[in-house]
Design an enzyme around this catalytic site. Structure first.
Site, PDB file in Angstrom:
ATOM      1  N   LYS A  41      39.526 -18.913 -56.098  1.00  0.00           N
ATOM      2  CA  LYS A  41      39.243 -17.990 -54.998  1.00  0.00           C
ATOM      3  C   LYS A  41      40.013 -16.711 -55.231  1.00  0.00           C
ATOM      4  O   LYS A  41      41.093 -16.727 -55.845  1.00  0.00           O
ATOM      5  CB  LYS A  41      39.674 -18.584 -53.654  1.00  0.00           C
ATOM      6  CG  LYS A  41      38.934 -18.012 -52.472  1.00  0.00           C
ATOM      7  CD  LYS A  41      37.547 -18.629 -52.363  1.00  0.00           C
ATOM      8  CE  LYS A  41      36.793 -18.160 -51.154  1.00  0.00           C
ATOM      9  NZ  LYS A  41      35.622 -19.006 -50.892  1.00  0.00           N
TER      10      LYS A  41
HETATM   11  P1  NAD Z   1      30.529 -12.504 -42.973  1.00  0.00           P
HETATM   12  O1  NAD Z   1      31.539 -11.458 -43.172  1.00  0.00           O
HETATM   13  O2  NAD Z   1      29.112 -12.240 -43.328  1.00  0.00           O
HETATM   14  O3  NAD Z   1      30.527 -12.949 -41.423  1.00  0.00           O
HETATM   15  C1  NAD Z   1      31.681 -13.268 -40.700  1.00  0.00           C
HETATM   16  C2  NAD Z   1      31.330 -13.137 -39.217  1.00  0.00           C
HETATM   17  O4  NAD Z   1      32.412 -13.647 -38.430  1.00  0.00           O
HETATM   18  C3  NAD Z   1      31.092 -11.701 -38.752  1.00  0.00           C
HETATM   19  O5  NAD Z   1      29.965 -11.688 -37.889  1.00  0.00           O
HETATM   20  C4  NAD Z   1      32.359 -11.388 -37.945  1.00  0.00           C
HETATM   21  O6  NAD Z   1      32.151 -10.418 -36.934  1.00  0.00           O
HETATM   22  C5  NAD Z   1      32.651 -12.741 -37.359  1.00  0.00           C
HETATM   23  N1  NAD Z   1      34.000 -12.922 -36.856  1.00  0.00           N
HETATM   24  C6  NAD Z   1      35.170 -12.549 -37.412  1.00  0.00           C
HETATM   25  N2  NAD Z   1      36.197 -12.897 -36.596  1.00  0.00           N
HETATM   26  C7  NAD Z   1      35.622 -13.504 -35.512  1.00  0.00           C
HETATM   27  C8  NAD Z   1      36.140 -14.086 -34.323  1.00  0.00           C
HETATM   28  N3  NAD Z   1      37.447 -14.114 -34.072  1.00  0.00           N
HETATM   29  N4  NAD Z   1      35.275 -14.627 -33.446  1.00  0.00           N
HETATM   30  C9  NAD Z   1      33.949 -14.594 -33.662  1.00  0.00           C
HETATM   31  N5  NAD Z   1      33.409 -14.063 -34.777  1.00  0.00           N
HETATM   32  C10 NAD Z   1      34.242 -13.527 -35.667  1.00  0.00           C
HETATM   33  O7  NAD Z   1      31.081 -13.789 -43.705  1.00  0.00           O
HETATM   34  P2  NAD Z   1      30.275 -15.093 -44.170  1.00  0.00           P
HETATM   35  O8  NAD Z   1      29.921 -14.945 -45.587  1.00  0.00           O
HETATM   36  O9  NAD Z   1      29.248 -15.439 -43.156  1.00  0.00           O
HETATM   37  O10 NAD Z   1      31.458 -16.163 -44.115  1.00  0.00           O
HETATM   38  C11 NAD Z   1      31.837 -16.802 -42.893  1.00  0.00           C
HETATM   39  C12 NAD Z   1      32.607 -18.051 -43.218  1.00  0.00           C
HETATM   40  O11 NAD Z   1      31.799 -18.880 -44.033  1.00  0.00           O
HETATM   41  C13 NAD Z   1      33.906 -17.839 -44.004  1.00  0.00           C
HETATM   42  O12 NAD Z   1      34.852 -18.814 -43.606  1.00  0.00           O
HETATM   43  C14 NAD Z   1      33.491 -18.066 -45.437  1.00  0.00           C
HETATM   44  O13 NAD Z   1      34.581 -18.452 -46.255  1.00  0.00           O
HETATM   45  C15 NAD Z   1      32.500 -19.203 -45.216  1.00  0.00           C
HETATM   46  N6  NAD Z   1      31.567 -19.374 -46.327  1.00  0.00           N
HETATM   47  C16 NAD Z   1      30.660 -18.408 -46.654  1.00  0.00           C
HETATM   48  C17 NAD Z   1      29.815 -18.623 -47.723  1.00  0.00           C
HETATM   49  C18 NAD Z   1      28.740 -17.644 -48.106  1.00  0.00           C
HETATM   50  O14 NAD Z   1      27.971 -17.937 -49.031  1.00  0.00           O
HETATM   51  N7  NAD Z   1      28.613 -16.521 -47.420  1.00  0.00           N
HETATM   52  C19 NAD Z   1      29.890 -19.813 -48.471  1.00  0.00           C
HETATM   53  C20 NAD Z   1      30.817 -20.777 -48.094  1.00  0.00           C
HETATM   54  C21 NAD Z   1      31.653 -20.544 -47.024  1.00  0.00           C
END
Ligand code: NAD
Length: 418
Positions: A106
């Site tokens: 990571k």
């Molecule tokens: P992203 O940046 O697209 O979305 C994150 C969202 O969370 C945004 O809408 C943001 O406004 C919101 N957010 C932040 N703080 C918040 C809070 N306190 N309360 C409510 N909403 C809040 O990110 P993503 O890619 O969707 O990733 C989200 C999670 O999923 C992370 O933990 C990431 O590690 C995990 N993840 C993502 C992927 C991927 O392929 N995108 C894969 C595995 C895991």
């Protein structure tokens, strides 16, 4: 959102919890609790006004027993060494639980990307790619997107790497745009595996997902796609949130319409179809059939967990529950299906992308989704089999038991060297 828990300590505690049920010596298990190496670097980058700014950045390579290190790159002001170490460890166990041939890595830059222009972000990203170049490679370490990074950043990293190496190597990074060697289905993959896990979980528990009420915390890539796909299964998405706050509608939202509103205004708040606006904490404690935390780690700590009223939690985010929250929920009526299975769709389709890059042969979206379905449902069955056979306290422990055993098998088959 509670920020107190150190995610690296949470990871170590999760491994300790599962280790009780794994037949291995303590010294062997100890090496599964810390990264093999962590790169810490300071990027000095010229800003648009000619000044130079320094950004701290990390890449953690946790364990490579089962294949190249694999894991995303996050741009966030909260990125720190322990967070990156934890996220790289979760990747090891995530890849193992779904049975794809990767270790865990990571990376991240301490930055709020909203404060920089696109040209500045490109120079920052290329600077990080230059630092990463000796550490990454198609068979060495394969980064991917994470919070606040996407196809654009992946394309820049690939291009920087290929330029410096004087080669073509699309498999050095995944999550690229299709024309840069990306895979069909990658953008939707994390939300898709979250919803496959939810569907299987409801089925396993003898409940109907059709008509279930759903709250989704976080309306980014993972959260919005999960909302859209669970809606397509007939569930009612009654609440969603982002960092601006939460919205609620008793009859359920049309997730696409909420997404259009977010695209136009930058947030879900203020959506015209909402009955009421809620705080983020209120969303997490709603009485719903399914809660999907899809924002950041530590969303639910031990205190908040006592107020959680959802029947099932499926974790789209990485590490959204602290170990204290897990302990509280293990004693409650809420079933938790863990991140390392539920959000593994992202890395699984990254794996498909890497396979396609190596073969220079590209699959249809239909094939990608079909292969993903097979991998997640098989992993779900492996997890519930382990849960039942070993009489385990919760599904997270079951996922870690399956994953740790797979990592240990490969370590023992290879032997310890030197
Ligand atoms: P992203 O940046 O697209 O979305 C994150 C969202 O969370 C945004 O809408 C943001 O406004 C919101 N957010 C932040 N703080 C918040 C809070 N306190 N309360 C409510 N909403 C809040 O990110 P993503 O890619 O969707 O990733 C989200 C999670 O999923 C992370 O933990 C990431 O590690 C995990 N993840 C993502 C992927 C991927 O392929 N995108 C894969 C595995 C895991």
């Amino acid at each position: 959102m509670a920020e107190q828990a150190n995610p690296f300590e949470s990871l170590q505690e999760q491994i300790d919890d599962a280790s009780e049920y794994v037949d291995a010596d303590a010294d062997v298990l100890e090496r599964l609790k810390r990264p093999e190496r962590v790169l810490e670097t300071n990027l000095s980058v010229e800003m648009d006004d000619g000044s130079v700014e320094v950004f701290k950045a990390f890449r953690s390579q946790f364990n490579g027993d089962r294949g190249p290190y694999k894991g995303g790159i996050r741009y966030h002001p909260g990125v720190n060494r322990d967070e990156v170490k934890a996220l790289s460890g979760w990747m090891v166990y995530k890849c193992a639980v779904v049975g794809i041939p990767y270790g865990g890595g990571k990376g991240g830059i301490v930055i709020d990307p909203d404060d920089y222009s696109e040209n500045e972000l490109e120079r920052i990203t290329r600077s990080f790619a230059k630092e990463l170049r000796p550490f990454i490679g198609v068979d060495r370490d394969v980064p991917a997107p994470d919070v606040n990074t996407g196809q654009r950043e992946m394309n820049w990293i690939k291009d920087t790497y290929e330029t410096l190496e004087n080669t073509t190597a699309p498999g050095v990074i995944t999550g690229k745009a299709i024309e840069s060697g990306g895979s069909a289905g990658r953008v939707e993959a994390t939300g898709r595996s979250t919803v496959i896990t939810a569907r299987e979980a409801f089925d396993y528990l003898g409940e109907e997902i059709d008509g279930a009420s759903v709250a989704v915390q976080g309306y980014g890539n993972a959260g919005w796609i999960a909302a859209k796909l669970v809606d397509e299964l007939g569930a009612n998405v009654v609440a969603v949130s982002d960092s601006s706050g939460a919205i609620y509608r008793g009859d359920g939202f049309d997730p696409r319409d909420v997404k259009d509103h977010k695209n136009e205004t930058g947030s879900v708040s203020g959506y015209h179809g909402a009955d009421e606006e809620l705080s983020n904490e209120e969303l997490l404690t709603l009485d719903v059939d399914l809660l999907v935390p899809a924002a950041l780690e530590n969303a639910i700590d031990g205190d908040l967990a006592t107020d959680v009223d959802a029947d099932v939690i499926v974790e789209a985010a990485n590490g959204p529950l602290t170990p204290e929250a897990d302990d509280v929920l293990a004693e409650s009526d809420t079933y938790v299906f863990p991140d390392i299975l539920a959000n593994a769709g992202g890395v699984t389709v990254s794996y498909f992308e890497w396979v396609q890059n190596r073969q220079r042969f590209y699959w249809s979206e239909e094939r990608v989704n079909e292969e993903l379905e097979g991998i997640i449902t098989t992993a779900f069955d492996d997890l519930t089999d382990a849960y039942e056979e070993n009489d385990l306290p919760n599904f997270r422990t079951a996922a870690y038991v399956v994953a740790i055993e797979r990592v240990l098998d490969s370590y023992e088959e290879s032997g310890n060297w030197p």
